[in-house]
Design a protein around this motif. Sequence first.
Motif, mmCIF file in Angstrom:
data_model
loop_
_atom_site.group_PDB
_atom_site.id
_atom_site.type_symbol
_atom_site.label_atom_id
_atom_site.label_comp_id
_atom_site.label_asym_id
_atom_site.label_seq_id
_atom_site.Cartn_x
_atom_site.Cartn_y
_atom_site.Cartn_z
ATOM 1 N N HIS A 136 -14.437 12.663 -9.051
ATOM 2 C CA HIS A 136 -14.384 14.111 -9.262
ATOM 3 C C HIS A 136 -13.013 14.601 -8.806
ATOM 4 O O HIS A 136 -12.802 14.885 -7.624
ATOM 5 C CB HIS A 136 -15.498 14.812 -8.471
ATOM 6 C CG HIS A 136 -16.875 14.439 -8.906
ATOM 7 N ND1 HIS A 136 -17.638 15.212 -9.753
ATOM 8 C CD2 HIS A 136 -17.628 13.342 -8.615
ATOM 9 C CE1 HIS A 136 -18.810 14.630 -9.956
ATOM 10 N NE2 HIS A 136 -18.826 13.485 -9.282
ATOM 11 N N ASN B 92 -16.554 20.038 -13.221
ATOM 12 C CA ASN B 92 -17.603 21.061 -13.208
ATOM 13 C C ASN B 92 -17.497 22.046 -14.372
ATOM 14 O O ASN B 92 -16.431 22.616 -14.624
ATOM 15 C CB ASN B 92 -17.537 21.860 -11.903
ATOM 16 C CG ASN B 92 -18.520 21.371 -10.874
ATOM 17 O OD1 ASN B 92 -18.667 20.170 -10.675
ATOM 18 N ND2 ASN B 92 -19.198 22.292 -10.213
ATOM 19 N N GLN C 121 -22.844 20.515 -13.180
ATOM 20 C CA GLN C 121 -23.281 20.200 -11.819
ATOM 21 C C GLN C 121 -24.468 21.038 -11.359
ATOM 22 O O GLN C 121 -25.263 20.599 -10.526
ATOM 23 C CB GLN C 121 -22.109 20.399 -10.852
ATOM 24 C CG GLN C 121 -22.446 20.312 -9.367
ATOM 25 C CD GLN C 121 -22.706 18.894 -8.891
ATOM 26 O OE1 GLN C 121 -21.785 18.148 -8.619
ATOM 27 N NE2 GLN C 121 -23.969 18.509 -8.790
ATOM 28 N N LEU D 99 -27.224 15.925 -15.406
ATOM 29 C CA LEU D 99 -27.602 15.769 -13.995
ATOM 30 C C LEU D 99 -29.114 15.833 -13.850
ATOM 31 O O LEU D 99 -29.741 16.781 -14.331
ATOM 32 C CB LEU D 99 -26.956 16.875 -13.153
ATOM 33 C CG LEU D 99 -27.376 16.952 -11.682
ATOM 34 C CD1 LEU D 99 -26.819 15.756 -10.906
ATOM 35 C CD2 LEU D 99 -26.902 18.257 -11.046
#
Length: 455
Positions: free
Chosen positions: A117, A180, A213, A239
């Motif tokens: 990330h 994100n 996310q 996710l």
Amino acid sequence: MQPLSHPSRRTFLGAGGGMIAVSSLLGAGTAAAATPEATATAIDDPHYHLAEVRLEDGFTHEGGYVAATRTALYTLEIRDGAIAAIHAADVVLDASVPRYSAGGALALPAFRDMHIHLDKTFYGGPWQAPLPRQGKTIMDMIAREEVLLPKLLPTSQERAEALIELLLSQGTTMVRSHCNIDPVSGLKSLEHLQAALQKNRDRFDCEIVAFPQHGLLHSKVEGLMREAMALGVDFVGGLDPTNVDGDMKASVDAMFAIALDHGKGVDIHIHETTPAGAEAIRYMVETVARTPELKGKLNLSHAFALATLPEAELDPLAERMAEHDVTVISTVPIGSLVMPLPRLREKGVTLMSGTDSVIDHWSPFGTGDMLEKANLLAQVYGGRDEFALTRALAIATGDVLPLDQDGNRAWPRPGDAAEFALADCSCSAEAVARRSPRVATFHKGRLVHGAVARA
């Protein structure tokens, strides 16, 4: 060449990686007498020779076992970003071609960090440990992130750039970064990440995963995800479709729909260890099985549920995954949960790894070092001998290894991209076991981190 001591954690995590690399190189082998004026911290020549590069030549056997790795020094002729030729050390070469020296350092295939990330990190700023997680659910962590993201956004590009520099210092030139896409940051995280990547476009390659996310359905970001597809991302993320979105099939179907509509691959975080996690994996694999356009495009990051399955259930699922080119990307977790990575490999499943969080609100322990992942793989699965250590390196390089199973050189070969790291060690087994310091990193023929001697 004498092994060098590892830098302190403060130095290792600082911005002075290049200086570490220079001093390491100058303190070793034939470069010991070099001065700063005799070193190069950048090579932009389209055609040059890199002498005194240590390459692996084969295995030495004792009693039927691989006991050691043979190496020798060579000169790599690099032209237009590729290895044009590999010359014996004593060959007389064209003196008009610029010449540099690796000082006896070992060449390793460049590392590939396939789960990280870059967009939200504490790295590059003051020390900050995560808040306690005891008793906190993933939804609690998402709530924390909703507060944190606005504080990180103003400096997220600079921090991503610092993190890229760290990765380059460790020999990594290719990553897959989740970014994100959420109601708090909108498309700003993606904008900042792409700006950081643009500044490093000649030094570093990156695939981007648009990552919901805060939940694809839970945070109602399908529209933003589709906008992100149009901005050049490479993968649709997802996710925990049960724990976060509360509707596994609806969440997975929405993720695949975005992928199909935009011709993208999928890379989903699937942490769930309950039976719902295994059910989601089976559902995704069967979706790929009946959708030819998705074959080879499903990546399961973490996939912890696989560690909960008995062999009688794991084996047929793994065989199905291999049949449809489903990849598992594991950080090689340590603790009570042990991923069945050797069994997945045995069944033909493609495995990748990544360093995931490098100092953020999820974890303070990230180092950005893919050799650490190879080292963990060897430790967790019993790879203590020379041969096993050499095989462990594959998790860090995208299955590129210097020697094949029989000890024949598989890398580098003339025509290969000039993508490699120079490490201060005698062989790849030592590099994995000792996480040997990297002294230089090359990307598409260019020296992008560290230093070599001018010969």
